[in-house]
Scaffold this motif. Structure first.
Motif, PDB file in Angstrom:
ATOM      1  N   GLY A 157      38.077 -14.060 -29.013  1.00 33.44           N
ATOM      2  CA  GLY A 157      39.275 -12.860 -28.578  1.00 33.44           C
ATOM      3  C   GLY A 157      39.410 -13.841 -27.701  1.00 33.44           C
ATOM      4  N   GLY A 158      39.958 -15.123 -27.373  1.00 26.87           N
ATOM      5  CA  GLY A 158      39.623 -15.788 -26.485  1.00 26.87           C
ATOM      6  C   GLY A 158      41.655 -16.612 -27.425  1.00 26.87           C
ATOM      7  N   ALA A 159      42.627 -17.229 -26.203  1.00 26.13           N
ATOM      8  CA  ALA A 159      43.667 -16.980 -26.393  1.00 26.13           C
ATOM      9  C   ALA A 159      44.410 -18.443 -25.680  1.00 26.13           C
ATOM     10  CB  ALA A 159      44.071 -15.962 -25.472  1.00 26.13           C
ATOM     11  N   LEU A 160      45.625 -18.829 -26.165  1.00 23.84           N
ATOM     12  CA  LEU A 160      45.794 -20.023 -26.108  1.00 23.84           C
ATOM     13  C   LEU A 160      47.015 -20.324 -25.246  1.00 23.84           C
ATOM     14  CD1 LEU A 160      46.583 -23.876 -26.789  1.00 23.84           C
ATOM     15  CD2 LEU A 160      47.849 -22.291 -28.871  1.00 23.84           C
ATOM     16  N   VAL A 161      47.555 -20.722 -24.039  1.00 27.05           N
ATOM     17  CA  VAL A 161      48.419 -20.548 -23.887  1.00 27.05           C
ATOM     18  C   VAL A 161      50.258 -21.728 -23.711  1.00 27.05           C
ATOM     19  CG1 VAL A 161      49.441 -20.095 -21.349  1.00 27.05           C
ATOM     20  CG2 VAL A 161      48.224 -17.904 -22.173  1.00 27.05           C
ATOM     21  N   ILE A 162      50.560 -21.941 -24.034  1.00 27.77           N
ATOM     22  CA  ILE A 162      51.152 -22.551 -23.753  1.00 27.77           C
ATOM     23  C   ILE A 162      52.758 -22.767 -23.452  1.00 27.77           C
ATOM     24  CG2 ILE A 162      53.191 -24.275 -25.166  1.00 27.77           C
ATOM     25  CD1 ILE A 162      51.074 -23.827 -28.036  1.00 27.77           C
ATOM     26  N   GLN A 163      53.185 -23.382 -22.320  1.00 26.98           N
ATOM     27  CA  GLN A 163      54.412 -24.107 -21.202  1.00 26.98           C
ATOM     28  C   GLN A 163      55.337 -24.971 -21.624  1.00 26.98           C
ATOM     29  OE1 GLN A 163      56.886 -22.380 -17.677  1.00 26.98           O
ATOM     30  NE2 GLN A 163      54.123 -23.734 -16.972  1.00 26.98           N
ATOM     31  N   THR A 164      56.090 -24.549 -22.173  1.00 20.81           N
ATOM     32  CA  THR A 164      57.239 -25.830 -22.485  1.00 20.81           C
ATOM     33  C   THR A 164      58.659 -25.252 -21.869  1.00 20.81           C
ATOM     34  OG1 THR A 164      57.321 -27.226 -24.303  1.00 20.81           O
ATOM     35  CG2 THR A 164      57.646 -24.724 -24.990  1.00 20.81           C
ATOM     36  N   LEU A 165      59.472 -26.487 -22.604  1.00 18.58           N
ATOM     37  CA  LEU A 165      60.889 -26.434 -21.780  1.00 18.58           C
ATOM     38  C   LEU A 165      61.586 -25.455 -23.217  1.00 18.58           C
ATOM     39  CD1 LEU A 165      62.179 -30.083 -22.214  1.00 18.58           C
ATOM     40  CD2 LEU A 165      61.940 -28.795 -20.287  1.00 18.58           C
ATOM     41  N   HIS A 166      62.376 -24.457 -22.187  1.00 16.95           N
ATOM     42  CA  HIS A 166      62.864 -23.589 -23.256  1.00 16.95           C
ATOM     43  C   HIS A 166      63.689 -24.020 -24.225  1.00 16.95           C
ATOM     44  CE1 HIS A 166      64.326 -19.738 -24.522  1.00 16.95           C
ATOM     45  NE2 HIS A 166      63.944 -18.820 -23.554  1.00 16.95           N
ATOM     46  N   PRO A 167      63.552 -23.123 -25.327  1.00 14.76           N
ATOM     47  CA  PRO A 167      64.539 -24.860 -26.550  1.00 14.76           C
ATOM     48  C   PRO A 167      66.070 -23.831 -26.005  1.00 14.76           C
ATOM     49  CG  PRO A 167      62.938 -22.899 -27.991  1.00 14.76           C
ATOM     50  CD  PRO A 167      62.350 -22.789 -26.462  1.00 14.76           C
ATOM     51  N   TRP A 168      66.644 -22.976 -25.620  1.00 11.05           N
ATOM     52  CA  TRP A 168      68.184 -22.580 -25.666  1.00 11.05           C
ATOM     53  C   TRP A 168      68.796 -23.876 -24.227  1.00 11.05           C
ATOM     54  CZ3 TRP A 168      69.960 -18.834 -21.280  1.00 11.05           C
ATOM     55  CH2 TRP A 168      71.527 -19.243 -21.150  1.00 11.05           C
ATOM     56  N   SER A 169      67.801 -23.673 -23.109  1.00  9.70           N
ATOM     57  CA  SER A 169      68.141 -24.622 -21.791  1.00  9.70           C
ATOM     58  C   SER A 169      67.565 -26.099 -22.331  1.00  9.70           C
ATOM     59  CB  SER A 169      66.822 -23.843 -20.230  1.00  9.70           C
ATOM     60  OG  SER A 169      67.427 -23.131 -20.885  1.00  9.70           O
ATOM     61  N   ALA A 170      66.680 -26.303 -23.033  1.00  3.42           N
ATOM     62  CA  ALA A 170      66.381 -27.675 -23.005  1.00  3.42           C
ATOM     63  C   ALA A 170      67.340 -28.746 -24.411  1.00  3.42           C
ATOM     64  CB  ALA A 170      64.942 -28.293 -23.424  1.00  3.42           C
ATOM     65  N   SER A 171      68.574 -27.878 -24.947  1.00  2.00           N
ATOM     66  CA  SER A 171      68.932 -28.464 -26.077  1.00  2.00           C
ATOM     67  C   SER A 171      70.249 -28.938 -26.211  1.00  2.00           C
ATOM     68  CB  SER A 171      69.760 -27.340 -27.402  1.00  2.00           C
ATOM     69  OG  SER A 171      70.182 -27.918 -28.133  1.00  2.00           O
ATOM     70  N   GLY A 172      71.327 -29.257 -24.600  1.00  3.82           N
ATOM     71  CA  GLY A 172      71.754 -29.524 -24.188  1.00  3.82           C
ATOM     72  C   GLY A 172      72.876 -29.304 -25.333  1.00  3.82           C
ATOM     73  N   GLU A 173      73.713 -30.810 -25.124  1.00  3.76           N
ATOM     74  CA  GLU A 173      74.786 -30.549 -25.827  1.00  3.76           C
ATOM     75  C   GLU A 173      74.197 -31.335 -27.467  1.00  3.76           C
ATOM     76  OE1 GLU A 173      77.994 -29.762 -25.735  1.00  3.76           O
ATOM     77  OE2 GLU A 173      76.991 -29.515 -23.528  1.00  3.76           O
ATOM     78  N   ALA A 174      73.542 -31.468 -27.705  1.00  3.84           N
ATOM     79  CA  ALA A 174      72.750 -31.723 -29.233  1.00  3.84           C
ATOM     80  C   ALA A 174      72.575 -30.960 -30.382  1.00  3.84           C
ATOM     81  CB  ALA A 174      71.621 -32.253 -29.128  1.00  3.84           C
ATOM     82  N   PRO A 175      72.398 -30.821 -31.320  1.00  6.60           N
ATOM     83  CA  PRO A 175      72.641 -30.069 -32.637  1.00  6.60           C
ATOM     84  C   PRO A 175      71.553 -29.186 -32.164  1.00  6.60           C
ATOM     85  CG  PRO A 175      73.255 -31.851 -33.320  1.00  6.60           C
ATOM     86  CD  PRO A 175      72.786 -31.815 -31.524  1.00  6.60           C
ATOM     87  N   TYR A 176      71.278 -28.053 -32.124  1.00  2.00           N
ATOM     88  CA  TYR A 176      69.617 -27.039 -32.427  1.00  2.00           C
ATOM     89  C   TYR A 176      69.061 -27.292 -33.185  1.00  2.00           C
ATOM     90  CZ  TYR A 176      67.572 -22.843 -30.673  1.00  2.00           C
ATOM     91  OH  TYR A 176      66.216 -21.901 -30.325  1.00  2.00           O
TER      92      TYR A 176
END
Length: 223
Positions: free
Chosen positions: A138-157
Motif C-alpha cells: 500500500g506504499g507509494a513513491l513521490v517524485i518531484q522533478t523539473l516540469h517538462p514544459w517549463s524545462a524544455s526551453g528552446e530545445a526540441p521536445y
C-alpha cells in the motif's frame, strides 16, 4: 565519460557548494514553491516511514524526522551523507542507485521520495523497477522533478540528454552535471516499464511567473 558516470563525478565535486546553497536558501524556486510542494505531497500520504532517495545534504530527511517520521536518507555521494549526518535528525546511508535497485538497501517504507534526484536514463529506469522491494504494501513513491514544459526551453521536445546548469544556485560550483530530459510521455513510459501505477499529478505554479515550478508524480505498485 559516460553521462551516468559524469553525473556522479560532478556531484562528488559539488557537495560543498550544494550544501551551502540549500542551507543558505539561495535557490529561489525552492523558497517560493518546491520545498513546500514536496512536503505537501508527503503529508498527503501520512507515512510513518520514509526513504529519501538522493537525499543530498538531508534537508527533507531532517524536516520529516523532526515531525516524528522514521526517515532513512540515501545518497551516492559520501560528502553529502556526511553533511546530512552531521546536521542531526534522520538516519543516513551511502549507496548508489544501482545497489538500491538490486535490493541492497534491505529496508522498506510507507513512502519513497525522490526530490529532484532522478537525473539519469538507465539508472532511473532501474531504480523505478526496484520500487516493489522498497515499498510496504500500500506504499507509494513521490517524485518531484523539473516540469517538462517549463524545462524544455528552446530545445526540441523529445527525450534525451541535456547539458546541466548551476544558474541560480550561487557561487562555488564548477562543471554542471548532464541530465536526462523526459517528456511527459517519456515519464509515463518509464512508469509503465517499471510496473508502477500513476495515482496523482501535481503542477505547483511559481507565483511570480505563473508557470509550473515542477511536476510531482505519486505512484504505487498495483495489487
Amino acid at each position: 565519460m559516460d553521462a551516468e558516470e559524469a553525473i556522479l563525478r560532478v556531484w562528488h565535486d559539488s557537495a560543498a557548494p550544494w550544501s551551502r546553497a540549500v542551507r543558505e536558501g539561495r535557490i529561489a524556486s525552492r523558497r517560493r514553491v518546491t520545498d513546500a510542494a514536496v512536503m505537501a505531497a508527503v503529508h498527503a500520504r501520512a507515512p510513518r516511514s520514509v526513504i529519501d532517495l538522493g537525499c543530498g545534504e538531508g534537508w527533507l530527511s531532517r524536516a520529516l524526522a523532526g515531525q516524528g517520521i522514521d526517515v532513512l536518507g540515501v545518497d551516492a555521494v559520501p560528502a553529502l551523507v556526511d553533511a546530512a549526518s552531521a546536521a542531526g535528525a534522520g538516519r543516513y546511508r551511502v549507496m548508489d542507485y544501482a545497489a538500491v535497485a538490486a535490493g541492497g538497501l534491505g529496508e522498506r517504507a510507507d513512502l519513497v521520495v525522490c526530490n529532484f534526484s532522478l537525473l539519469g536514463d538507465a539508472s532511473v529506469d532501474a531504480l523505478l523497477g526496484g520500487m516493489p522491494a522498497l515499498l510496504e504494501p500500500g506504499g507509494a513513491l513521490v517524485i518531484q522533478t523539473l516540469h517538462p514544459w517549463s524545462a524544455s526551453g528552446e530545445a526540441p521536445y523529445r527525450d534525451g540528454w541535456r547539458e546541466g546548469s548551476w544558474a541560480g544556485c550561487g557561487e562555488g560550483f564548477g562543471e554542471a552535471a548532464p541530465w536526462y530530459f523526459r517528456t511527459l510521455a517519456g515519464w509515463q513510459r518509464s512508469f509503465r516499464r517499471a510496473g508502477l501505477a500513476l495515482c496523482d499529478v501535481a503542477e505547483p505554479p511559481d507565483p511570480e511567473t505563473g508557470r509550473p515550478a515542477s511536476i510531482l508524480f505519486t505512484l504505487q505498485v498495483p495489487g
